[in-house]
Design a protein around this motif. Sequence first.
Motif, short mmCIF file in Angstrom:
data_model
loop_
_atom_site.label_atom_id
_atom_site.label_comp_id
_atom_site.label_asym_id
_atom_site.label_seq_id
_atom_site.Cartn_x
_atom_site.Cartn_y
_atom_site.Cartn_z
N ILE A 26 1.12 -1.10 0.19
CA ILE A 26 -0.08 -0.04 0.09
C ILE A 26 0.79 1.13 0.02
O ILE A 26 0.59 2.33 -0.81
N VAL A 27 1.74 1.44 0.92
CA VAL A 27 2.95 2.54 0.94
C VAL A 27 3.41 2.77 -0.30
O VAL A 27 3.49 3.77 -0.91
N LEU A 66 -4.31 8.57 3.09
CA LEU A 66 -3.05 7.92 2.84
C LEU A 66 -2.08 9.02 2.35
O LEU A 66 -0.79 8.90 2.74
N ARG A 67 -2.34 9.48 1.21
CA ARG A 67 -1.51 10.36 0.53
C ARG A 67 -0.84 11.45 1.71
O ARG A 67 0.34 11.84 1.53
N GLY A 68 -1.70 11.85 2.62
CA GLY A 68 -1.01 12.63 3.71
C GLY A 68 -0.14 12.23 4.35
O GLY A 68 0.69 12.92 4.69
N LEU A 69 -0.16 10.62 4.74
CA LEU A 69 0.82 10.12 5.53
C LEU A 69 1.89 9.51 4.82
O LEU A 69 2.84 9.29 5.42
N VAL A 70 1.76 9.39 3.55
CA VAL A 70 2.66 8.66 2.74
C VAL A 70 3.05 9.70 1.46
O VAL A 70 2.72 9.44 0.40
N PRO A 71 3.58 11.14 1.81
CA PRO A 71 3.98 11.89 0.65
C PRO A 71 5.12 11.44 -0.04
O PRO A 71 5.86 10.53 0.32
N PRO A 77 5.83 7.93 8.03
CA PRO A 77 5.90 7.21 9.25
C PRO A 77 6.09 5.81 9.45
O PRO A 77 5.54 4.86 8.62
N ASP A 78 7.06 5.50 10.33
CA ASP A 78 7.38 4.01 10.09
C ASP A 78 6.31 3.19 10.69
O ASP A 78 6.24 1.83 10.61
#
Length: 165
Positions: A26-27, A66-71, A77-78
């Motif tokens: 996903i990431v 998710l885009r906000g968490l995985v730019p 974030p780990d």
Amino acid sequence: MLRIHFTGQDLENIRLARGPDPLWEIVCSVCRLQTREGALAFDPWRRQARARLLGDGTARRAALALRGLVPFGAYFPDFLTPPVEGHHVTLRDGVERVLATPRARLRHELALLASSGARPVPGAAALARGDVTATRRAFTTRTPSRPTSTTHEGSTSSTTSTGTT
């Protein structure tokens, strides 16, 4: 270019996963959707994924969160990709591991994300508080199905099973 040098002992300690980790998939997919790199290999997949997201409002909201968490950048974030302890992990297992992340770690890693210059994350305050219900609501891709009891760092709350696997 990044070069990594392995010693003989490093190579002896390599373990292969039994299958792909759904959270890493996903990431990596969220990152790939945010760039035009690898156009020849990835553009057909990008077009298909974007069309599916446009046609499904809940999936689109989850992808935007998710885009906000995985730019697409140097840091994400780990806690989104917790380590796997010797067995194959399902998406449901992975989501539960993410939701069980201690609040102090959530706050720390979200602060690192904010300091990296990333866009503000929708629902970040609820996530940093360890509010499992709000976090599930922000990332739900299916309609809630059954109530469950979830304990998060010593507090028990009633939440909803999302059936996200």
